[in-house]
Scaffold this motif. Structure first.
Motif, short mmCIF file in Angstrom:
data_model
loop_
_atom_site.label_atom_id
_atom_site.label_comp_id
_atom_site.label_asym_id
_atom_site.label_seq_id
_atom_site.Cartn_x
_atom_site.Cartn_y
_atom_site.Cartn_z
N LEU A 1 3.11 9.50 -10.26
CA LEU A 1 2.36 9.62 -11.51
C LEU A 1 1.57 10.92 -11.56
O LEU A 1 1.46 11.54 -12.62
CB LEU A 1 1.44 8.41 -11.70
CG LEU A 1 2.15 7.08 -11.93
CD1 LEU A 1 1.16 5.94 -11.97
CD2 LEU A 1 3.01 7.11 -13.17
N GLN A 2 1.02 11.33 -10.43
CA GLN A 2 0.32 12.61 -10.40
C GLN A 2 1.28 13.77 -10.67
O GLN A 2 0.92 14.73 -11.35
CB GLN A 2 -0.39 12.79 -9.05
CG GLN A 2 -1.60 11.91 -8.90
CD GLN A 2 -2.28 12.07 -7.56
OE1 GLN A 2 -1.89 12.90 -6.74
NE2 GLN A 2 -3.31 11.28 -7.32
N PHE B 1 2.39 1.61 -3.50
CA PHE B 1 1.41 2.08 -4.48
C PHE B 1 1.06 3.54 -4.24
O PHE B 1 0.82 4.29 -5.20
CB PHE B 1 0.14 1.21 -4.47
CG PHE B 1 0.31 -0.09 -5.21
CD1 PHE B 1 0.75 -0.10 -6.53
CD2 PHE B 1 0.03 -1.29 -4.60
CE1 PHE B 1 0.91 -1.29 -7.21
CE2 PHE B 1 0.18 -2.49 -5.27
CZ PHE B 1 0.62 -2.49 -6.59
N ASP B 2 1.02 3.97 -2.99
CA ASP B 2 0.78 5.38 -2.69
C ASP B 2 1.91 6.24 -3.26
O ASP B 2 1.67 7.31 -3.84
CB ASP B 2 0.65 5.62 -1.19
CG ASP B 2 -0.65 5.08 -0.62
OD1 ASP B 2 -1.59 4.81 -1.41
OD2 ASP B 2 -0.73 4.93 0.61
N GLN B 3 3.15 5.78 -3.12
CA GLN B 3 4.29 6.51 -3.66
C GLN B 3 4.22 6.57 -5.19
O GLN B 3 4.52 7.60 -5.80
CB GLN B 3 5.60 5.87 -3.22
CG GLN B 3 5.90 6.02 -1.75
CD GLN B 3 7.14 5.24 -1.33
OE1 GLN B 3 7.84 4.67 -2.14
NE2 GLN B 3 7.40 5.24 -0.02
N LEU B 4 3.84 5.46 -5.81
CA LEU B 4 3.70 5.42 -7.26
C LEU B 4 2.61 6.38 -7.71
O LEU B 4 2.77 7.11 -8.69
CB LEU B 4 3.39 3.99 -7.74
CG LEU B 4 3.13 3.82 -9.23
CD1 LEU B 4 4.35 4.23 -10.05
CD2 LEU B 4 2.72 2.39 -9.53
N ASP B 5 1.50 6.40 -7.00
CA ASP B 5 0.40 7.31 -7.33
C ASP B 5 0.86 8.76 -7.26
O ASP B 5 0.59 9.56 -8.16
CB ASP B 5 -0.78 7.07 -6.39
CG ASP B 5 -1.98 7.90 -6.77
OD1 ASP B 5 -2.35 7.93 -7.96
OD2 ASP B 5 -2.57 8.52 -5.85
N THR B 6 1.59 9.10 -6.21
CA THR B 6 2.11 10.46 -6.06
C THR B 6 3.03 10.82 -7.22
O THR B 6 2.93 11.90 -7.80
CB THR B 6 2.86 10.60 -4.72
OG1 THR B 6 1.96 10.29 -3.65
CG2 THR B 6 3.42 11.99 -4.54
N GLU C 1 0.84 -1.20 0.00
CA GLU C 1 0.00 0.00 0.00
C GLU C 1 0.87 1.25 0.00
O GLU C 1 0.59 2.21 -0.73
CB GLU C 1 -0.94 0.00 1.20
CG GLU C 1 -2.09 -0.98 1.05
CD GLU C 1 -2.95 -1.08 2.31
OE1 GLU C 1 -2.59 -0.50 3.35
OE2 GLU C 1 -3.98 -1.76 2.24
#
Length: 66
Positions: free
Chosen positions: A42-43, A35-40, A32
């Motif tokens: 990509l944003q 994935f949060d780091q990846l989301d950040t 989790e």
């Protein structure tokens, strides 16, 4: 297992799954976070692209020069 006509009704004991869930919880937190780091990330990429006004395209196929 209980056979009824052409159906087989099975029951699962929850204990082994609870043990597994406990073991996986450590990895669940790890993934989790990743994935949060990846989301950040990509944003941030999307925001950079929007700020620059350059449309982001997908990877292109390269053909070897002959």
């Amino acid at each position: 297992m209980q056979a009824v006509a052409n159906r087989r009704i099975c029951r699962l004991r929850p204990e082994p799954f609870q043990d597994l869930d406990g073991w996986l919880s450590t990895y669940r937190h790890l993934w989790e976070d990743r994935f949060d780091q990846l989301d950040t990330y990509l944003q941030q990429l999307q925001q950079t692209d929007q700020d620059s006004g350059v449309p982001r395209t997908g990877p292109t196929e390269s053909t070897p020069d002959e």
